[in-house]
Motif scaffolding. Structure first.
Motif, PDB file in Angstrom:
ATOM      1  N   ILE A  88       0.854  -1.186   0.000  1.00  0.00           N
ATOM      2  CA  ILE A  88       0.000   0.000   0.000  1.00  0.00           C
ATOM      3  C   ILE A  88       0.894   1.240   0.000  1.00  0.00           C
ATOM      4  N   VAL A  89       0.685   2.114  -0.993  1.00  0.00           N
ATOM      5  CA  VAL A  89       1.406   3.382  -1.075  1.00  0.00           C
ATOM      6  C   VAL A  89       0.377   4.498  -0.917  1.00  0.00           C
ATOM      7  N   ASN A  90       0.584   5.344   0.081  1.00  0.00           N
ATOM      8  CA  ASN A  90      -0.320   6.461   0.332  1.00  0.00           C
ATOM      9  C   ASN A  90       0.411   7.766   0.062  1.00  0.00           C
ATOM     10  N   SER A  91      -0.047   8.500  -0.957  1.00  0.00           N
ATOM     11  CA  SER A  91       0.541   9.802  -1.263  1.00  0.00           C
ATOM     12  C   SER A  91      -0.209  10.872  -0.476  1.00  0.00           C
ATOM     13  N   ILE A  92       0.526  11.570   0.361  1.00  0.00           N
ATOM     14  CA  ILE A  92      -0.039  12.665   1.146  1.00  0.00           C
ATOM     15  C   ILE A  92       0.323  13.943   0.399  1.00  0.00           C
ATOM     16  N   THR A  93      -0.648  14.492  -0.306  1.00  0.00           N
ATOM     17  CA  THR A  93      -0.389  15.624  -1.195  1.00  0.00           C
ATOM     18  C   THR A  93      -0.642  16.967  -0.528  1.00  0.00           C
ATOM     19  N   GLY A  94      -0.843  16.953   0.769  1.00  0.00           N
ATOM     20  CA  GLY A  94      -1.062  18.188   1.529  1.00  0.00           C
ATOM     21  C   GLY A  94      -1.845  17.869   2.783  1.00  0.00           C
ATOM     22  N   LEU A  95      -1.919  18.825   3.668  1.00  0.00           N
ATOM     23  CA  LEU A  95      -2.649  18.617   4.918  1.00  0.00           C
ATOM     24  C   LEU A  95      -4.150  18.751   4.718  1.00  0.00           C
ATOM     25  N   GLY A  96      -4.567  19.608   3.837  1.00  0.00           N
ATOM     26  CA  GLY A  96      -5.981  19.756   3.531  1.00  0.00           C
ATOM     27  C   GLY A  96      -6.747  20.551   4.574  1.00  0.00           C
ATOM     28  N   TYR A  97      -7.999  20.753   4.263  1.00  0.00           N
ATOM     29  CA  TYR A  97      -8.905  21.564   5.068  1.00  0.00           C
ATOM     30  C   TYR A  97      -8.918  21.154   6.541  1.00  0.00           C
ATOM     31  N   VAL A  98      -9.026  19.857   6.799  1.00  0.00           N
ATOM     32  CA  VAL A  98      -9.181  19.366   8.170  1.00  0.00           C
ATOM     33  C   VAL A  98      -8.026  19.787   9.070  1.00  0.00           C
ATOM     34  N   PHE A  99      -6.810  19.778   8.549  1.00  0.00           N
ATOM     35  CA  PHE A  99      -5.644  20.081   9.386  1.00  0.00           C
ATOM     36  C   PHE A  99      -5.139  21.516   9.239  1.00  0.00           C
ATOM     37  N   LEU A 100      -5.691  22.255   8.277  1.00  0.00           N
ATOM     38  CA  LEU A 100      -5.241  23.632   8.076  1.00  0.00           C
ATOM     39  C   LEU A 100      -6.209  24.668   8.647  1.00  0.00           C
ATOM     40  N   GLU A 101      -7.487  24.331   8.689  1.00  0.00           N
ATOM     41  CA  GLU A 101      -8.489  25.288   9.158  1.00  0.00           C
ATOM     42  C   GLU A 101      -8.752  25.098  10.646  1.00  0.00           C
ATOM     43  N   SER A 102      -9.328  26.113  11.275  1.00  0.00           N
ATOM     44  CA  SER A 102      -9.591  26.035  12.715  1.00  0.00           C
ATOM     45  C   SER A 102     -11.066  26.249  13.046  1.00  0.00           C
ATOM     46  N   ASP A 103     -11.947  26.161  12.033  1.00  0.00           N
ATOM     47  CA  ASP A 103     -13.369  26.319  12.326  1.00  0.00           C
ATOM     48  C   ASP A 103     -13.909  25.061  13.019  1.00  0.00           C
ATOM     49  N   LEU A 104     -15.148  25.128  13.496  1.00  0.00           N
ATOM     50  CA  LEU A 104     -15.733  24.023  14.266  1.00  0.00           C
ATOM     51  C   LEU A 104     -15.831  22.730  13.460  1.00  0.00           C
ATOM     52  N   GLN A 105     -16.219  22.847  12.197  1.00  0.00           N
ATOM     53  CA  GLN A 105     -16.340  21.646  11.369  1.00  0.00           C
ATOM     54  C   GLN A 105     -14.985  20.965  11.204  1.00  0.00           C
ATOM     55  N   ALA A 106     -13.947  21.745  10.922  1.00  0.00           N
ATOM     56  CA  ALA A 106     -12.602  21.177  10.751  1.00  0.00           C
ATOM     57  C   ALA A 106     -12.136  20.535  12.050  1.00  0.00           C
ATOM     58  N   ALA A 107     -12.380  21.189  13.189  1.00  0.00           N
ATOM     59  CA  ALA A 107     -11.973  20.631  14.489  1.00  0.00           C
ATOM     60  C   ALA A 107     -12.694  19.313  14.762  1.00  0.00           C
ATOM     61  N   PHE A 108     -13.982  19.265  14.443  1.00  0.00           N
ATOM     62  CA  PHE A 108     -14.769  18.042  14.629  1.00  0.00           C
ATOM     63  C   PHE A 108     -14.232  16.915  13.741  1.00  0.00           C
ATOM     64  N   LEU A 109     -14.014  17.234  12.459  1.00  0.00           N
ATOM     65  CA  LEU A 109     -13.508  16.225  11.528  1.00  0.00           C
ATOM     66  C   LEU A 109     -12.106  15.757  11.910  1.00  0.00           C
ATOM     67  N   LYS A 110     -11.291  16.667  12.418  1.00  0.00           N
ATOM     68  CA  LYS A 110      -9.927  16.310  12.821  1.00  0.00           C
ATOM     69  C   LYS A 110      -9.949  15.259  13.924  1.00  0.00           C
ATOM     70  N   LYS A 111     -10.869  15.407  14.879  1.00  0.00           N
ATOM     71  CA  LYS A 111     -10.980  14.426  15.967  1.00  0.00           C
ATOM     72  C   LYS A 111     -11.387  13.049  15.445  1.00  0.00           C
ATOM     73  N   ILE A 112     -12.203  13.045  14.411  1.00  0.00           N
ATOM     74  CA  ILE A 112     -12.658  11.773  13.825  1.00  0.00           C
ATOM     75  C   ILE A 112     -11.561  11.158  12.956  1.00  0.00           C
ATOM     76  N   ILE A 113     -10.915  11.984  12.150  1.00  0.00           N
ATOM     77  CA  ILE A 113      -9.963  11.491  11.151  1.00  0.00           C
ATOM     78  C   ILE A 113      -8.627  11.072  11.752  1.00  0.00           C
ATOM     79  N   THR A 114      -8.184  11.749  12.811  1.00  0.00           N
ATOM     80  CA  THR A 114      -6.870  11.471  13.397  1.00  0.00           C
ATOM     81  C   THR A 114      -6.643   9.991  13.708  1.00  0.00           C
TER      82      THR A 114
END
Length: 187
Positions: A88-114
């Protein structure tokens, strides 16, 4: 893809439908449509997307999978493990919205995705490829990927042998053109 085919490999692209997807087959490349919505966060649609990629991997039985984008890395890694894909090769092409933004939705998704990011990269048969050192450092410090299974390939997408700095032309005025998206979070 063409070089792999020339060397006897079967190459299969798995992407959502889009205006360019049919061109894979026009070029002689196998393509399978993946029912995935990049921007939705509907739990039901996400579950459907996961089971669809699992079904695709079960039918194709790949020896190697190469994932791009957050959803394919997360869903594809889990599906690949369940099917028993050897590499399995996973290309990480950037941090994206979840890890770059600080709004409530991004914070919520970050807790789920981490935890899923940590899970996706914990297997010995997986490797993470990064385009820049800051993103790699972020993933290493967050514990998402072990250092020994992370690779940095700078200048990804541009061949530095073919595209290299040259002196500016002497014409006046000098005109430069750049086509692309200008995003603050990308610098």
């Amino acid at each position: 893809a063409f070089r792999l085919q020339e060397n006897g490999f079967e190459v299969v692209f798995v992407t959502p439908s889009g205006k360019y997807a049919s061109q894979f087959e026009t070029l002689g490349l196998k393509w399978i449509s993946w029912k995935l919505d990049r921007k939705t966060i509907s739990l039901w649609k996400e579950i459907q997307s996961f089971f669809h990629i699992l079904q695709i991997y079960r039918s194709q039985r790949p020896d190697i999978v190469h994932h791009h984008t957050i959803k394919s890395v997360l869903y594809g890694s889990l599906a690949a493990q369940l099917v028993g894909v050897p590499c399995i090769v996973n290309s990480i092409t950037g941090l994206g919205y979840v890890f770059l933004e600080s709004d409530l939705q991004a914070a919520f998704l970050k807790k789920i995705i981490t935890p899923f990011y940590k899970w996706a990269h914990r297997f010995q048969n997986s490797v993470a490829v990064f385009e820049n050192q800051p993103d790699r450092d972020y993933f290493l410090q967050a514990g998402f990927v072990p250092e020994e299974r992370s690779i940095l390939i700078e200048s990804i997408g541009a061949d530095p042998v073919q595209f290299y700095p040259v002196p500016e032309p002497a014409q006046d005025p000098f005109v430069a053109l750049m086509a692309g998206r200008l995003l603050w979070d990308k610098g």
